[in-house]
Design an enzyme around this catalytic site. Structure first.
Site, mmCIF file in Angstrom:
data_model
loop_
_atom_site.group_PDB
_atom_site.id
_atom_site.type_symbol
_atom_site.label_atom_id
_atom_site.label_comp_id
_atom_site.label_asym_id
_atom_site.label_seq_id
_atom_site.Cartn_x
_atom_site.Cartn_y
_atom_site.Cartn_z
ATOM 1 C CG HIS A 1 -1.976 -0.967 1.012
ATOM 2 N ND1 HIS A 1 -2.758 -1.311 0.241
ATOM 3 C CD2 HIS A 1 -2.365 -2.099 2.220
ATOM 4 C CE1 HIS A 1 -3.436 -2.325 0.556
ATOM 5 N NE2 HIS A 1 -3.292 -2.851 1.961
ATOM 6 C CG ASP B 1 -2.834 -8.445 1.046
ATOM 7 O OD1 ASP B 1 -1.799 -8.482 2.045
ATOM 8 O OD2 ASP B 1 -3.723 -7.696 1.170
ATOM 9 C CG HIS C 1 -6.450 -5.632 2.105
ATOM 10 N ND1 HIS C 1 -6.011 -6.309 2.787
ATOM 11 C CD2 HIS C 1 -7.622 -5.272 2.606
ATOM 12 C CE1 HIS C 1 -6.543 -6.424 4.201
ATOM 13 N NE2 HIS C 1 -7.719 -5.721 3.692
ATOM 14 C CG ASP D 1 -4.650 -10.150 4.125
ATOM 15 O OD1 ASP D 1 -4.268 -10.486 2.762
ATOM 16 O OD2 ASP D 1 -4.462 -8.803 4.120
HETATM 17 ZN ZN LIG Z 1 -3.951 -7.118 2.905
#
Ligand SMILES: [Zn+2]
Length: 321
Positions: free
Chosen positions: A129, A166, A168, A250
């Protein structure tokens, strides 16, 4: 040739977010704990302590002023960059060791015949991120994105493929690589979900980005199929010289920060599929780096399954689906 290098650094434990934060140091400690249950794998790994990336190396992907600010904030005792992204006193050492692990792994991948061409980097903070001039979403520097630019600048890699499973969207990785057409990026992520980016229609300015937004709670097979299909479409007319994996766990069922349903044998499958493709494309050069994963016990187990598959070893589900 040892099949797999395992890179880490005790400094990664010095990034102190506090135990109330989901991205706490217990995540990293869970990995050697899980690894102790598989002594054969533990023995087989080429254990290495990573170096620290330099400010110049970080500036391959980040604004040099931002890099200096993170260092200064850490030296001054720490600060909060946003609601959930922390710089602590030890964060500079941790984050530079995290990037350094990926760079070391890339050096090995392009090294001599004696060096392992595959590596797993057990690092924190995560990286996908982090933006050019700011940290975000637990991440300070783009571990994998810096690595992609480093491979091109230092090792003459022309084409780099980054894949990110991931839960996200790897918005930071996309931001840091999308202006380089020869770095292709595939991200599968829950949608709608944090950070809100990564629509299927967003291919980046050079059509080098494959975003795969997926709803939560689908059948496991749907995620695996969508991910592999995007990978195969991303390499049409593009043979990577290096594969980088943003290994976020995750995306496993039950993670407190995600709603995907993957199980350990999906981690095994996805890993083996990427290893086999890397063997075909680029003599097996594959560097995997830890991103998310917020149930420490599941994370530790997933890392072991991932490393076993990376090393080419067998894994059997023990009575689990
Ligand atoms: Zn994540």
């Amino acid at each position: 040739m040892p099949p797999l290098a395992y890179l880490s650094h005790s400094d990664c434990g010095r990034h102190d977010t506090g135990w109330g934060h989901p991205e706490h140091v217990g995540r990293l400690r869970a990995i050697p704990r899980a690894l102790r249950n598989d002594f054969a794998l533990f023995e087989q790994l080429d254990h290495r302590e990573s170096r620290h990336a330099t400010a110049d190396e970080l500036a391959l992907a980040h604004d040099a002023r931002y890099v200096a600010i993170v260092q200064q904030l850490a030296e001054a005792g720490g600060a909060r960059l946003d609601a959930d992204t922390v710089v602590s006193e030890g964060s500079w050492a941790a984050a530079t060791a995290g990037v350094g692990a990926v760079l070391d792994a890339i050096d090995l991948a392009f090294g001599s015949a004696e060096d392992p061409r595959r590596s797993f980097c057990a690092v924190r903070p995560p990286g996908h991120h982090a933006l050019r001039s700011s940290g975000m979403g637990f991440c300070l520097f783009g571990n994998v994105a810096v690595g992609a630019h480093y491979a091109r600048a230092v090792h003459g890699a022309e084409r780099v493929l980054i894949v990110d499973w991931d839960v996200h969207h790897g918005n930071g990785t996309q931001a840091l690589v999308q202006d380089t057409a020869d770095i292709r990026f595939v991200s599968m992520h829950q949608w709608p979900w944090y950070p809100g980016t990564g629509a299927a229609s967003d291919h980046g300015p050079h059509d080098s980005v494959w975003n795969v937004p997926m709803p939560a709670g689908q059948r496991r097979e749907a995620y695996v199929a969508a991910f592999l299909s995007a990978v195969d479409s991303a390499v049409q007319g593009f043979t990577p010289d290096l594969v980088l994996v943003s290994a976020g766990f995750d995306s496993l069922a039950g993670d407190p920060l995600g709603g995907f349903t993957l199980e350990m044998d999906d981690v095994d499958r996805l890993t083996r599929e990427m290893v086999s493709r890397a063997e075909q494309w680029c003599r097996g050069r594959l560097v995997s780096s830890l991103e998310g994963g917020y149930d420490p016990d599941r994370l530790g187990e997933a890392c072991v399954v991932h490393m076993r598959a990376l090393s080419g070893g067998e894994w059997r589900a023990e009575g689990r689906g």
